[in-house]
Design a protein around this motif. Structure first.
Motif, PDB file in Angstrom:
ATOM      1  N   GLY A  41      -4.660 -17.104   3.354  1.00  0.00           N
ATOM      2  CA  GLY A  41      -4.511 -15.936   2.500  1.00  0.00           C
ATOM      3  C   GLY A  41      -5.518 -14.841   2.769  1.00  0.00           C
ATOM      4  O   GLY A  41      -5.704 -13.944   1.953  1.00  0.00           O
ATOM      5  N   ASN A  42      -6.180 -14.897   3.920  1.00  0.00           N
ATOM      6  CA  ASN A  42      -7.227 -13.929   4.203  1.00  0.00           C
ATOM      7  C   ASN A  42      -6.938 -13.007   5.373  1.00  0.00           C
ATOM      8  O   ASN A  42      -7.808 -12.253   5.791  1.00  0.00           O
ATOM      9  N   THR A  43      -5.756 -13.110   5.930  1.00  0.00           N
ATOM     10  CA  THR A  43      -5.446 -12.316   7.113  1.00  0.00           C
ATOM     11  C   THR A  43      -4.071 -11.683   6.977  1.00  0.00           C
ATOM     12  O   THR A  43      -3.243 -12.146   6.189  1.00  0.00           O
ATOM     13  N   PRO A  44      -3.835 -10.630   7.751  1.00  0.00           N
ATOM     14  CA  PRO A  44      -2.494 -10.035   7.724  1.00  0.00           C
ATOM     15  C   PRO A  44      -1.437 -11.046   8.152  1.00  0.00           C
ATOM     16  O   PRO A  44      -1.725 -11.997   8.883  1.00  0.00           O
ATOM     17  N   LEU A  45      -0.227 -10.806   7.705  1.00  0.00           N
ATOM     18  CA  LEU A  45       0.862 -11.711   8.036  1.00  0.00           C
ATOM     19  C   LEU A  45       1.157 -11.717   9.524  1.00  0.00           C
ATOM     20  O   LEU A  45       1.182 -10.673  10.180  1.00  0.00           O
ATOM     21  N   VAL A  46       1.411 -12.918  10.034  1.00  0.00           N
ATOM     22  CA  VAL A  46       1.905 -13.108  11.391  1.00  0.00           C
ATOM     23  C   VAL A  46       3.361 -13.541  11.263  1.00  0.00           C
ATOM     24  O   VAL A  46       3.662 -14.513  10.555  1.00  0.00           O
ATOM     25  N   PHE A  47       4.249 -12.820  11.926  1.00  0.00           N
ATOM     26  CA  PHE A  47       5.684 -13.067  11.803  1.00  0.00           C
ATOM     27  C   PHE A  47       6.229 -13.831  13.001  1.00  0.00           C
ATOM     28  O   PHE A  47       5.740 -13.691  14.128  1.00  0.00           O
ATOM     29  N   HIS A 104      -3.894  -8.782   1.382  1.00  0.00           N
ATOM     30  CA  HIS A 104      -3.421 -10.076   1.904  1.00  0.00           C
ATOM     31  C   HIS A 104      -2.762 -10.939   0.829  1.00  0.00           C
ATOM     32  O   HIS A 104      -2.917 -12.156   0.819  1.00  0.00           O
ATOM     33  N   ARG A 125       7.894 -17.242  -1.250  1.00  0.00           N
ATOM     34  CA  ARG A 125       6.609 -17.694  -0.721  1.00  0.00           C
ATOM     35  C   ARG A 125       6.395 -19.141  -1.157  1.00  0.00           C
ATOM     36  O   ARG A 125       6.866 -19.544  -2.232  1.00  0.00           O
ATOM     37  N   PHE A 163       5.601 -17.608   4.125  1.00  0.00           N
ATOM     38  CA  PHE A 163       6.534 -16.708   3.458  1.00  0.00           C
ATOM     39  C   PHE A 163       7.827 -16.641   4.264  1.00  0.00           C
ATOM     40  O   PHE A 163       7.839 -16.840   5.483  1.00  0.00           O
ATOM     41  N   TYR A 212      -0.505  -1.415   5.787  1.00  0.00           N
ATOM     42  CA  TYR A 212      -0.403  -2.107   7.065  1.00  0.00           C
ATOM     43  C   TYR A 212       0.537  -1.338   7.996  1.00  0.00           C
ATOM     44  O   TYR A 212       1.541  -0.791   7.564  1.00  0.00           O
ATOM     45  N   GLY A 268       9.760 -10.175  16.270  1.00  0.00           N
ATOM     46  CA  GLY A 268       9.361  -9.970  14.888  1.00  0.00           C
ATOM     47  C   GLY A 268       8.314  -8.877  14.796  1.00  0.00           C
ATOM     48  O   GLY A 268       7.796  -8.408  15.812  1.00  0.00           O
ATOM     49  N   PRO A 269       8.010  -8.450  13.575  1.00  0.00           N
ATOM     50  CA  PRO A 269       6.952  -7.447  13.420  1.00  0.00           C
ATOM     51  C   PRO A 269       5.617  -7.962  13.963  1.00  0.00           C
ATOM     52  O   PRO A 269       5.231  -9.108  13.705  1.00  0.00           O
ATOM     53  N   ASP A 272      -9.189  -3.782   9.681  1.00  0.00           N
ATOM     54  CA  ASP A 272      -8.925  -4.616  10.858  1.00  0.00           C
ATOM     55  C   ASP A 272      -7.976  -3.857  11.766  1.00  0.00           C
ATOM     56  O   ASP A 272      -6.826  -3.627  11.387  1.00  0.00           O
ATOM     57  N   TYR A 319      -4.666  -2.620   9.551  1.00  0.00           N
ATOM     58  CA  TYR A 319      -4.499  -2.466   8.125  1.00  0.00           C
ATOM     59  C   TYR A 319      -5.698  -1.749   7.518  1.00  0.00           C
ATOM     60  O   TYR A 319      -6.804  -1.764   8.063  1.00  0.00           O
ATOM     61  N   LEU A 373       4.410  -7.826   0.992  1.00  0.00           N
ATOM     62  CA  LEU A 373       4.384  -6.501   1.588  1.00  0.00           C
ATOM     63  C   LEU A 373       5.668  -5.756   1.251  1.00  0.00           C
ATOM     64  O   LEU A 373       6.759  -6.330   1.284  1.00  0.00           O
ATOM     65  N   PHE A 375       1.545  -7.225  14.125  1.00  0.00           N
ATOM     66  CA  PHE A 375       0.485  -6.533  13.399  1.00  0.00           C
ATOM     67  C   PHE A 375      -0.284  -5.574  14.295  1.00  0.00           C
ATOM     68  O   PHE A 375      -0.648  -5.906  15.431  1.00  0.00           O
ATOM     69  N   TYR A 388       2.805  -2.217  11.433  1.00  0.00           N
ATOM     70  CA  TYR A 388       3.338  -3.218  12.341  1.00  0.00           C
ATOM     71  C   TYR A 388       4.216  -2.511  13.369  1.00  0.00           C
ATOM     72  O   TYR A 388       4.721  -1.414  13.143  1.00  0.00           O
ATOM     73  N   GLY A 401       0.337 -11.219   0.725  1.00  0.00           N
ATOM     74  CA  GLY A 401       1.531 -11.718   1.387  1.00  0.00           C
ATOM     75  C   GLY A 401       2.786 -10.999   0.961  1.00  0.00           C
ATOM     76  O   GLY A 401       3.814 -11.099   1.629  1.00  0.00           O
TER      77      GLY A 401
END
Lengths: 109, 114
Positions: free
Chosen positions: A93-99, B99, A49, A34, B33, B42-43, B56, B48, B103, B45, B35, B101
């Motif tokens: 698509g199974n985890t929180p976003l990593v930025f 998830h 995305r 994304f 969530y 960046g943000p 998690d 959530y 947000l 995590f 962050y 994507g």
């Protein structure tokens, strides 16, 4: 572990010039990528995305699994494109976003 | 409707104090969530929720940090015995599904620990 790398902290381009914001990722599976954008004094928001394969505000991004990249491109930069851009990854698509750490784009008139 | 609302927008506190940060998500969004964004980063995590339960919390830096969402809507991030290193912008985001994507972020709560 997943990781997103944005190698440029700041990118300055002239209005009308092409723009490419680089994003590389580290993940062995099938990621979802994304781009988020934060304009001055506004909240962070989704720009596009990879699964949508759409162009938003003239921006496109193609997922290159061979190079593990998801660079953001626009052929002709506009002043209103000046903002902070963040690349983000979700593992399958199974985890929180990593930025990533973000790239500040400055478009000069 | 209104977007994600976070209060306070700014909080200045002294080292060792207790802080609560509140997030009011978009109505109907089940995923929430938290962050943290430090200067030049960046943000990052933290935790959530899907509904009321913390699905998690692996991103919480230590046991001084805790978050709740008792009724599946509003969430509170709680920080005990604050330290100067806790200074950051705390971002809350909600999503209609888990998830996806996509947000929807709040404007953040800027915490400064003196």
């Amino acid at each position: 572990a997943q990781r997103v790398t944005q190698p440029e902290k700041l990118l300055s381009v002239f209005k009308g010039a092409p723009v490419e914001l680089k994003c590389n990722y580290s993940y062995s599976g099938s990621p979802e990528l994304f781009w988020y954008v934060q304009y001055s004094r506004q909240r962070l928001q989704l720009l596009l995305r990879h699964i949508s394969r759409e162009s938003i505000k003239g921006f496109t991004a193609d997922l290159n699994k061979g190079e593990t990249s998801f660079h953001l491109k626009k052929p002709f930069a506009q002043e209103e494109d000046s903002a902070m851009y963040y690349c983000a990854l979700s593992a399958s698509g199974n985890t929180p976003l990593v930025f990533g750490k973000g790239t500040r784009l400055s478009v000069i008139a | 409707g209104a977007g994600v609302s976070q209060t306070p927008s700014n909080k200045v506190t002294e080292k060792g104090k207790y802080v609560e940060l509140r997030c009011d998500p978009i109505s109907g969004h089940t995923a929430l969530y938290w962050y943290r964004q430090s200067l030049g980063q960046g943000p990052e995590f933290l935790i959530y929720f899907q509904g009321t339960g913390a699905a998690d919390d692996s991103g919480l830096p230590n046991d001084r940090f805790f978050a709740v969402r008792p009724e599946g809507s509003v969430s509170t991030l709680k920080i005990q015995r604050t330290e100067r290193g806790d200074s950051a912008v705390y971002l809350c985001a909600s999503s209609p599904g888990l998830h996806t994507g996509e947000l929807f972020f709040g404007e953040g709560s800027r915490l400064t620990v003196l």
